[in-house]
Design a protein around this motif. Structure first.
Motif, mmCIF file in Angstrom:
data_model
loop_
_atom_site.group_PDB
_atom_site.id
_atom_site.type_symbol
_atom_site.label_atom_id
_atom_site.label_comp_id
_atom_site.label_asym_id
_atom_site.label_seq_id
_atom_site.Cartn_x
_atom_site.Cartn_y
_atom_site.Cartn_z
ATOM 1 N N VAL A 1 0.849 -1.193 0.000
ATOM 2 C CA VAL A 1 0.000 0.000 0.000
ATOM 3 C C VAL A 1 0.888 1.248 0.000
ATOM 4 O O VAL A 1 0.647 2.196 -0.758
ATOM 5 N N ALA A 2 1.916 1.250 0.824
ATOM 6 C CA ALA A 2 2.814 2.409 0.931
ATOM 7 C C ALA A 2 3.466 2.738 -0.405
ATOM 8 O O ALA A 2 3.661 3.912 -0.738
ATOM 9 N N ILE A 3 3.766 1.725 -1.175
ATOM 10 C CA ILE A 3 4.436 1.924 -2.459
ATOM 11 C C ILE A 3 3.563 2.737 -3.422
ATOM 12 O O ILE A 3 4.064 3.348 -4.363
ATOM 13 N N SER A 4 2.253 2.775 -3.153
ATOM 14 C CA SER A 4 1.337 3.514 -4.025
ATOM 15 C C SER A 4 1.206 4.987 -3.643
ATOM 16 O O SER A 4 0.609 5.763 -4.391
ATOM 17 N N ILE A 5 1.771 5.397 -2.519
ATOM 18 C CA ILE A 5 1.586 6.780 -2.053
ATOM 19 C C ILE A 5 2.151 7.808 -3.026
ATOM 20 O O ILE A 5 1.466 8.805 -3.303
ATOM 21 N N PRO A 6 3.356 7.645 -3.589
ATOM 22 C CA PRO A 6 3.813 8.666 -4.546
ATOM 23 C C PRO A 6 2.831 8.875 -5.702
ATOM 24 O O PRO A 6 2.583 10.011 -6.113
ATOM 25 N N LYS A 7 2.227 7.811 -6.186
ATOM 26 C CA LYS A 7 1.237 7.940 -7.271
ATOM 27 C C LYS A 7 -0.023 8.616 -6.751
ATOM 28 O O LYS A 7 -0.585 9.485 -7.415
ATOM 29 N N ARG A 8 -0.461 8.228 -5.553
ATOM 30 C CA ARG A 8 -1.665 8.823 -4.966
ATOM 31 C C ARG A 8 -1.462 10.299 -4.665
ATOM 32 O O ARG A 8 -2.422 11.068 -4.609
ATOM 33 N N CYS A 9 -0.208 10.714 -4.480
ATOM 34 C CA CYS A 9 0.115 12.131 -4.262
ATOM 35 C C CYS A 9 0.263 12.876 -5.588
ATOM 36 O O CYS A 9 0.517 14.083 -5.588
ATOM 37 N N ASN A 10 0.151 12.169 -6.694
ATOM 38 C CA ASN A 10 0.334 12.759 -8.026
ATOM 39 C C ASN A 10 1.713 13.400 -8.183
ATOM 40 O O ASN A 10 1.850 14.464 -8.777
ATOM 41 N N ILE A 11 2.731 12.742 -7.637
ATOM 42 C CA ILE A 11 4.102 13.238 -7.786
ATOM 43 C C ILE A 11 4.545 12.900 -9.205
ATOM 44 O O ILE A 11 4.723 11.729 -9.549
ATOM 45 N N ALA A 12 4.702 13.931 -10.007
ATOM 46 C CA ALA A 12 4.978 13.748 -11.433
ATOM 47 C C ALA A 12 6.331 13.091 -11.703
ATOM 48 O O ALA A 12 6.450 12.272 -12.611
ATOM 49 N N ASP A 13 7.335 13.444 -10.916
ATOM 50 C CA ASP A 13 8.678 12.925 -11.189
ATOM 51 C C ASP A 13 9.026 11.723 -10.312
ATOM 52 O O ASP A 13 10.193 11.475 -10.030
ATOM 53 N N ARG A 14 8.006 10.959 -9.914
ATOM 54 C CA ARG A 14 8.269 9.756 -9.109
ATOM 55 C C ARG A 14 8.964 8.710 -9.987
ATOM 56 O O ARG A 14 8.785 8.708 -11.215
ATOM 57 N N PRO A 15 9.734 7.844 -9.399
ATOM 58 C CA PRO A 15 10.473 6.851 -10.186
ATOM 59 C C PRO A 15 9.608 5.645 -10.574
ATOM 60 O O PRO A 15 9.734 4.560 -10.021
ATOM 61 N N VAL A 16 8.724 5.838 -11.521
ATOM 62 C CA VAL A 16 7.831 4.766 -11.980
ATOM 63 C C VAL A 16 8.665 3.573 -12.431
ATOM 64 O O VAL A 16 9.645 3.721 -13.150
ATOM 65 N N GLY A 17 8.292 2.403 -11.950
ATOM 66 C CA GLY A 17 8.981 1.181 -12.330
ATOM 67 C C GLY A 17 10.177 0.838 -11.454
ATOM 68 O O GLY A 17 10.805 -0.192 -11.651
ATOM 69 N N TYR A 18 10.470 1.693 -10.461
ATOM 70 C CA TYR A 18 11.609 1.434 -9.572
ATOM 71 C C TYR A 18 11.312 0.186 -8.733
ATOM 72 O O TYR A 18 10.245 0.084 -8.147
#
Length: 111
Positions: A86-103
């Motif tokens: 669940v925690a791993i989804s927080i950057p996406k839920r925060c709409n952080i544009a420059d999050r490391p997608v696929g990390y």
């Protein structure tokens, strides 16, 4: 002689651990995890709202994906009831544009 070599190696490792930088620089992931207190509910429930203060901390810690990963998988997070999936989804839920997608974070992948 063997004992002396082992003691020397242990001293070198201890020195490196104290003076070296880990995933979160000179701060341990467990210490960084304490900064994510505003994320407590969001890290346990995928439908819980994510507060602005949580998103600000995740964005700050997430400047280093390795640190954010280490924090999410830390003992402090685990003891606090954080669910890594669940925690791993927080950057996406925060709409952080420059999050490391696929990390890759342990067995999890940042969405």
């Amino acid at each position: 002689m063997k004992v002396l070599c082992v003691l020397g190696l242990l001293a070198l490792i201890s020195f490196a651990a104290v003076n070296g930088a880990g995933e979160c620089g000179k701060t341990s992931p467990d210490e960084e995890a304490l900064k994510l207190a505003p994320c407590a509910m969001a890290a346990q429930n995928p439908t819980a709202p994510v507060s602005d203060s949580c998103c600000a901390q995740v964005k700050s810690i997430g400047q280093s994906p390795a640190c954010l990963c280490a924090v999410m998988l830390s003992n402090t997070a685990r003891i606090s009831g954080v669910k890594p999936d669940v925690a791993i989804s927080i950057p996406k839920r925060c709409n952080i544009a420059d999050r490391p997608v696929g990390y890759k974070c342990g067995p999890y992948i940042l969405p």
